[in-house]
Scaffold this active site. Structure first.
Site, mmCIF file in Angstrom:
data_model
loop_
_atom_site.group_PDB
_atom_site.id
_atom_site.type_symbol
_atom_site.label_atom_id
_atom_site.label_comp_id
_atom_site.label_asym_id
_atom_site.label_seq_id
_atom_site.Cartn_x
_atom_site.Cartn_y
_atom_site.Cartn_z
ATOM 1 N N HIS A 62 -1.595 4.835 -6.543
ATOM 2 C CA HIS A 62 -2.581 5.215 -5.521
ATOM 3 C C HIS A 62 -3.805 5.902 -6.111
ATOM 4 O O HIS A 62 -4.812 6.085 -5.419
ATOM 5 C CB HIS A 62 -1.932 6.117 -4.457
ATOM 6 C CG HIS A 62 -2.295 5.730 -3.057
ATOM 7 N ND1 HIS A 62 -3.564 5.307 -2.699
ATOM 8 C CD2 HIS A 62 -1.562 5.683 -1.926
ATOM 9 C CE1 HIS A 62 -3.587 5.038 -1.414
ATOM 10 N NE2 HIS A 62 -2.397 5.249 -0.911
ATOM 11 N N ARG A 63 -3.759 6.278 -7.378
ATOM 12 C CA ARG A 63 -4.963 6.824 -8.016
ATOM 13 C C ARG A 63 -5.988 5.722 -8.268
ATOM 14 O O ARG A 63 -7.184 5.988 -8.357
ATOM 15 C CB ARG A 63 -4.599 7.488 -9.352
ATOM 16 C CG ARG A 63 -3.631 8.647 -9.250
ATOM 17 C CD ARG A 63 -3.165 9.102 -10.621
ATOM 18 N NE ARG A 63 -2.500 8.028 -11.355
ATOM 19 C CZ ARG A 63 -2.032 8.159 -12.596
ATOM 20 N NH1 ARG A 63 -2.162 9.310 -13.231
ATOM 21 N NH2 ARG A 63 -1.436 7.144 -13.191
#
Length: 430
Positions: A403-404
């Protein structure tokens, strides 16, 4: 002068190798490029070819033993050369030269400064110790924004491992750190492991080098990468019909016969081109966007899982992809994979459909940002466009994303592109 065969560096992350077995014996003649041993690295078991020509005088390493890089494995004599009287002394010197130096940390103040031992792991129940930076008087490298957020959250910068350039602490490092302490990954690693209780009839099997590395990397992936998971259902009937038509034609003409996995791999490549944000990796305070698709294909072997890479996969036809994955699978089975076979991966595909698994969520293969999990094709009752219940074929595809790097909408768009291609497989031949 005798030549020493040393433990080679067979992968970019290898620090030691396990001599799986010798394929020669003392007194045998060897040639440059002739396999002499199987060496287990952190990625696979590979054949090791002799770097020298001559006769094996002495085999030093014992099969099953872990050997550091550069340590002596065997001694080779050139043709007509006699064994030296001080052979044991030469071997001892080679072993001493390859032994790793003890790790020490210099305090500030130049080369002549007093050396300070690196601090040991901190247990969660112990009183909070002085930070690493304070203990060694080393200035903490952190961005101004990271320092500001650390002050607001009460985070000790000295206990954080920086992921920025040169180990610099960046905003994300501080935001991911528990209040008052270091990174979540460091905390998990410092927690004492829960050990099993076993009896005399139970078997405790020492793990291989590759299994240890797999364990370390999967732990790092799950504790340091913020995973999220998506699943999409595919109508597999068009794919199965199209594949059957192609393979029937190939059987008559002697052409290529395709597996379902060939089409899946091709759809991943095409979808990654359509949604390039998925073909990326986290790099501390930046995101690396890869120009080419390096398709890592998960292949199960006796001691774990290897992920060799189809390089520049976007330039390959369906037939070339089919040939490439068959070649990599054969090399993995026969322990012929080379370090170059593992280089350049940007996205991974793990297919457990052949094992009867309908759906699952895979762990990301760091430093990549996404991995696809492919389930089996099942015949199930479905509702058609007219509202009638009919027989159909369905397949589930999962995506685990970092998700980064990858947002949910990006991953959803990627999976939608995969579904479009698999439900209209002729598009992959265009």
């Amino acid at each position: 002068m005798p030549k020493i065969i040393e433990m080679p560096k067979l992968s970019d992350t290898m620090t030691e190798g396990t001599l799986a077995k010798w394929t020669i014996k003392e007194g045998d003649a060897v040639e440059v490029g002739k396999p002499i041993a199987d060496v287990e690295t952190d990625k696979a078991t590979m054949e090791y070819a002799s770097p020298f020509e001559g006769k094996i005088l002495k085999l030093i390493a014992t099969p099953g033993v872990k050997v550091p890089l550069g340590s002596p494995l065997a001694v080779v004599l050139e043709e007509g050369e006699e064994a030296p009287a001080n052979l044991d002394e030469l071997i001892a010197k080679a072993q001493a030269a390859a032994a790793p130096a003890p790790k020490e940390e210099k305090a500030a103040g130049g080369a002549g400064a007093k050396k300070v031992a690196a601090p040991g792991p901190r247990l969660p129940s112990a009183p909070r110790p002085v930070s690493r930076a304070a203990a060694s008087n080393v200035r903490v490298k952190a961005s101004p924004l990271a320092k500001k957020i650390a002050a607001e959250k009460g985070v000790d910068l000295g206990s954080i491992e920086g992921t920025g350039p040169g180990g610099r602490i960046v905003r994300a490092d501080v935001e991911n750190a528990p209040v008052g302490g270091g990174s979540a990954g460091a905390r998990v690693a410092a927690t004492p492991a829960i050990r099993p209780t076993y009896g005399p009839e139970d078997e405790r099997v020492p793990t291989s080098t590759m299994r240890n590395i797999i364990a370390e990397r999967l732990l790092a992936s799950k504790t340091q990468i913020p995973h999220f998971y998506l699943q999409v259902e595919i109508d597999a009937t068009p794919l199965m019909d199209f594949r059957a038509h192609l393979n029937a034609s190939a059987e008559k003409s002697g052409g290529v016969k395709y597996t379902v996995n060939d089409f899946i791999l091709k759809s991943v490549i095409r979808a990654a081109q359509a949604q390039p944000a998925i073909n990326a990796a986290w790099d501390g305070d930046a995101i690396v966007k890869f120009k080419s698709v390096g398709l890592s294909v998960a292949i199960a072997i006796d001691d774990g899982l290897v992920t060799p890479v189809i390089k520049q996969a976007e330039k390959k036809t369906l037939a070339e992809i089919s040939a490439a994955v068959k070649d990599l699978a054969a090399k993995a089975k026969n322990k012929k994979l080379s370090p170059d076979d593992f280089a350049g991966g940007t996205i991974t595909v793990s297919n457990l459909g052949a094992f009867g698994i309908d759906q699952f969520s895979a762990i990301i293969n760091p430093p990549q940002a996404a991995i696809l999990s492919i389930g089996s094709i099942r015949k199930v009752p479905v509702v058609n466009d007219k509202g009638a219940i009919v027989a159909g074929q369905r397949m589930w595809i999962g995506l685990s994303g970092d998700h980064r790097v990858v947002d949910g909408a990006v991953a959803a768009t990627f999976l939608a592109e995969m579904r479009k291609l698999l439900e209209n497989p002729a598009l992959m031949l265009v």
